[in-house]
Scaffold this motif. Sequence first.
Motif, mmCIF file in Angstrom:
data_model
loop_
_atom_site.group_PDB
_atom_site.id
_atom_site.type_symbol
_atom_site.label_atom_id
_atom_site.label_comp_id
_atom_site.label_asym_id
_atom_site.label_seq_id
_atom_site.Cartn_x
_atom_site.Cartn_y
_atom_site.Cartn_z
ATOM 1 N N GLN A 157 3.811 1.562 -1.393
ATOM 2 C CA GLN A 157 4.651 1.671 -2.574
ATOM 3 C C GLN A 157 3.853 2.087 -3.812
ATOM 4 O O GLN A 157 3.552 1.283 -4.676
ATOM 5 C CB GLN A 157 5.378 0.353 -2.818
ATOM 6 C CG GLN A 157 6.389 0.057 -1.730
ATOM 7 C CD GLN A 157 6.888 -1.363 -1.789
ATOM 8 O OE1 GLN A 157 6.450 -2.145 -2.596
ATOM 9 N NE2 GLN A 157 7.803 -1.702 -0.905
ATOM 10 N N GLN A 158 3.487 3.338 -3.843
ATOM 11 C CA GLN A 158 2.861 3.909 -5.028
ATOM 12 C C GLN A 158 3.917 4.718 -5.768
ATOM 13 O O GLN A 158 4.513 5.628 -5.218
ATOM 14 C CB GLN A 158 1.679 4.794 -4.650
ATOM 15 C CG GLN A 158 0.537 4.018 -4.030
ATOM 16 C CD GLN A 158 -0.735 4.851 -3.928
ATOM 17 O OE1 GLN A 158 -0.818 5.930 -4.481
ATOM 18 N NE2 GLN A 158 -1.699 4.343 -3.211
ATOM 19 N N ALA A 185 0.824 -1.204 0.000
ATOM 20 C CA ALA A 185 0.000 0.000 0.000
ATOM 21 C C ALA A 185 0.859 1.254 0.000
ATOM 22 O O ALA A 185 0.504 2.268 -0.592
ATOM 23 C CB ALA A 185 -0.918 -0.009 1.227
ATOM 24 N N CYS A 239 8.925 8.610 -7.881
ATOM 25 C CA CYS A 239 8.769 8.276 -9.295
ATOM 26 C C CYS A 239 10.062 7.697 -9.853
ATOM 27 O O CYS A 239 11.112 7.760 -9.221
ATOM 28 C CB CYS A 239 8.392 9.527 -10.090
ATOM 29 S SG CYS A 239 9.635 10.837 -9.996
ATOM 30 N N ASP A 247 -2.438 8.862 -14.901
ATOM 31 C CA ASP A 247 -3.048 8.748 -13.567
ATOM 32 C C ASP A 247 -2.846 10.000 -12.732
ATOM 33 O O ASP A 247 -3.646 10.297 -11.835
ATOM 34 C CB ASP A 247 -2.475 7.541 -12.817
ATOM 35 C CG ASP A 247 -2.924 6.215 -13.405
ATOM 36 O OD1 ASP A 247 -4.029 6.160 -13.975
ATOM 37 O OD2 ASP A 247 -2.158 5.231 -13.296
ATOM 38 N N GLN A 263 4.311 -2.959 -15.569
ATOM 39 C CA GLN A 263 3.141 -3.328 -14.770
ATOM 40 C C GLN A 263 3.098 -4.830 -14.548
ATOM 41 O O GLN A 263 2.790 -5.307 -13.457
ATOM 42 C CB GLN A 263 1.850 -2.844 -15.447
ATOM 43 C CG GLN A 263 1.569 -1.364 -15.239
ATOM 44 C CD GLN A 263 0.337 -0.884 -15.993
ATOM 45 O OE1 GLN A 263 0.001 -1.414 -17.045
ATOM 46 N NE2 GLN A 263 -0.323 0.126 -15.462
ATOM 47 N N VAL A 290 5.147 6.570 -9.525
ATOM 48 C CA VAL A 290 4.828 7.072 -10.861
ATOM 49 C C VAL A 290 5.924 6.622 -11.821
ATOM 50 O O VAL A 290 7.114 6.791 -11.539
ATOM 51 C CB VAL A 290 4.742 8.611 -10.870
ATOM 52 C CG1 VAL A 290 4.474 9.119 -12.289
ATOM 53 C CG2 VAL A 290 3.661 9.097 -9.913
ATOM 54 N N ILE A 321 4.011 -3.492 -6.333
ATOM 55 C CA ILE A 321 4.006 -2.032 -6.336
ATOM 56 C C ILE A 321 2.746 -1.549 -7.053
ATOM 57 O O ILE A 321 2.344 -2.137 -8.059
ATOM 58 C CB ILE A 321 5.229 -1.473 -7.091
ATOM 59 C CG1 ILE A 321 6.535 -1.946 -6.452
ATOM 60 C CG2 ILE A 321 5.216 0.056 -7.132
ATOM 61 C CD1 ILE A 321 7.752 -1.706 -7.324
ATOM 62 N N LYS A 322 2.149 -0.486 -6.544
ATOM 63 C CA LYS A 322 1.048 0.145 -7.264
ATOM 64 C C LYS A 322 1.656 1.167 -8.201
ATOM 65 O O LYS A 322 2.134 2.221 -7.779
ATOM 66 C CB LYS A 322 0.061 0.812 -6.315
ATOM 67 C CG LYS A 322 -1.147 1.397 -7.052
ATOM 68 C CD LYS A 322 -2.189 1.954 -6.109
ATOM 69 C CE LYS A 322 -3.387 2.496 -6.894
ATOM 70 N NZ LYS A 322 -4.412 3.079 -6.010
ATOM 71 N N LEU A 323 1.644 0.845 -9.493
ATOM 72 C CA LEU A 323 2.292 1.691 -10.486
ATOM 73 C C LEU A 323 1.294 2.699 -11.041
ATOM 74 O O LEU A 323 0.208 2.345 -11.482
ATOM 75 C CB LEU A 323 2.835 0.817 -11.618
ATOM 76 C CG LEU A 323 3.881 1.440 -12.533
ATOM 77 C CD1 LEU A 323 5.156 1.752 -11.766
ATOM 78 C CD2 LEU A 323 4.186 0.496 -13.694
ATOM 79 N N LEU A 324 1.688 3.963 -11.021
ATOM 80 C CA LEU A 324 0.853 5.031 -11.560
ATOM 81 C C LEU A 324 1.465 5.528 -12.864
ATOM 82 O O LEU A 324 2.682 5.699 -12.956
ATOM 83 C CB LEU A 324 0.746 6.193 -10.573
ATOM 84 C CG LEU A 324 0.202 5.875 -9.184
ATOM 85 C CD1 LEU A 324 0.216 7.127 -8.307
ATOM 86 C CD2 LEU A 324 -1.214 5.303 -9.261
#
Length: 202
Positions: free
Chosen positions: A11-12, A9, A74, A41, A27, A14, A34-37
């Motif tokens: 590890q967001q 959670a 990022c 986004d 992805q 960009v 990792i939550k990749l933005l």
Amino acid sequence: MGTNEKLIAMQQLVFATNNAHKLTEVQAAVAGKIKLLSLNDINCNDDIPETGTTFIANASIKSRYIYNKFALNCFGDDSGLEIEALNGEPGVYSARYAGKHGNHAANNARVLQNLQGVANRKAWFITVISLIWNGEEHFFEGTVEGTIREELSGSEGFGYDPIFQPDGYDITFAEMTLEQKNVISHRGRAVAKLVDFLMANA
């Protein structure tokens, strides 16, 4: 929420790219970790210039641009193909080797033309990632060696994938599934180092 879930959670990240193919590859590589933005986004429609003369410089330009503008963790990457018989070309100019940026067919055609009659087909892909994490910049590199085929083969992937055959395989990157490619590719190897860093420092 368990410890692992908390880590994920937090590890967001960009990914500073407008390249849909790169985004899809990364992805797939970081799924569940990792939550990749994407730039979309975060409502960034900027075309980030690649004015560096090295992979490191271009990767850093992208990550610093996003961090300075949005103050978000990022990373940016720069990748390219280097061919021994062509003195390292196309190198940092891989995406625009034939002139127009992103014209994969023309780029492949120029490579094949320049290698006509050349016995030495040795080449390698390089990816450099610049991560800005909590204000500090870190670099990760991945490489994969192989040879340049004499003709295109396969319909998957992008860029020079149809003419690049990695060492130890009898098929090109463009004949591999995304999962197969990510295990051995330059970008996959660099991303694996990125993920290891994040898991240790989140």
